[in-house]
Scaffold this active site. Structure first.
Site, PDB file in Angstrom:
ATOM      1  N   LEU A  56       0.654  -1.264  -0.809  1.00  0.00           N
ATOM      2  CA  LEU A  56       0.259  -0.085   0.457  1.00  0.00           C
ATOM      3  C   LEU A  56       0.937   1.521   0.663  1.00  0.00           C
ATOM      4  O   LEU A  56       2.062   1.651   1.264  1.00  0.00           O
ATOM      5  CB  LEU A  56      -1.052  -0.023   1.612  1.00  0.00           C
ATOM      6  N   GLY A  62       3.697   1.175   3.590  1.00  0.00           N
ATOM      7  CA  GLY A  62       4.556   1.400   3.672  1.00  0.00           C
ATOM      8  C   GLY A  62       4.767   2.700   4.577  1.00  0.00           C
ATOM      9  O   GLY A  62       3.384   3.441   4.805  1.00  0.00           O
ATOM     10  N   ASP A  96       9.904  11.639   6.757  1.00  0.00           N
ATOM     11  CA  ASP A  96       9.582  13.108   6.308  1.00  0.00           C
ATOM     12  C   ASP A  96       8.867  12.449   4.231  1.00  0.00           C
ATOM     13  O   ASP A  96       9.051  12.089   3.763  1.00  0.00           O
ATOM     14  CB  ASP A  96      10.107  13.308   6.287  1.00  0.00           C
ATOM     15  N   LEU A 154      -4.717   4.031  -0.887  1.00  0.00           N
ATOM     16  CA  LEU A 154      -6.373   4.110  -0.704  1.00  0.00           C
ATOM     17  C   LEU A 154      -7.256   4.923  -1.320  1.00  0.00           C
ATOM     18  O   LEU A 154      -6.749   5.525  -1.413  1.00  0.00           O
ATOM     19  CB  LEU A 154      -6.213   5.139   0.691  1.00  0.00           C
ATOM     20  N   LEU A 205      -0.982   9.551   4.849  1.00  0.00           N
ATOM     21  CA  LEU A 205      -1.278   9.234   5.933  1.00  0.00           C
ATOM     22  C   LEU A 205      -0.478   7.966   6.408  1.00  0.00           C
ATOM     23  O   LEU A 205       1.031   7.314   6.409  1.00  0.00           O
ATOM     24  CB  LEU A 205      -2.166   8.230   5.999  1.00  0.00           C
TER      25      LEU A 205
END
Length: 126
Positions: A20, A40, A44, A66, A86
């Site tokens: 993902l 993953g 940063d 997503l 996210l």
């Protein structure tokens, strides 16, 4: 949940792994119990753009993101900031809620913080 120091590449067949990453062109439409989903994680996001996607491609893995763009809209905000990246715990919350409810709107509401600049359409109308 089980943890191990071993690599997911050594534990599962490549065709069963879905990495993902917010940079994937493939939208995660449903959770397949026969698949293994790798979340993953980066410290940063601005410096390492597409790093997780490149890593997945190097490992010849399927990728998905997503469905934020498909179910959410950009909310007006003073900084004009919108980000689909996210934290790992937020992705986990989205996936867990989706698995329980089978509702992407409910899952995204649970896991995508308002600070990311995305809201569900009915929230944007208020």
């Amino acid at each position: 949940m089980d943890t191990t120091p071993e690599s997911y590449l050594d534990l599962f067949p490549l065709e069963a792994i879905v990495y993902l990453t917010p940079d994937s062109e493939n939208v995660l439409e449903d959770i397949d119990p026969s698949k293994v989903y790798v979340l993953g994680g980066l410290v940063d996001e601005s410096i390492h753009k597409q790093l997780t996607l490149r890593r997945a491609r190097q490992q010849r893995l399927q990728t998905a993101r997503l469905p934020i763009r498909e179910y959410m809209v950009r909310a007006p905000n003073p900084r004009n900031y919108h980000c689909e990246t996210l934290a790992i715990n937020q992705v986990f919350d989205v996936l867990s809620t989706y698995y329980e409810t089978r509702s992407w709107p409910a899952a995204l509401r649970a896991g995508v913080p308002s600070g990311k600049g995305y809201v569900l359409p009915e929230t944007a109308e208020q």
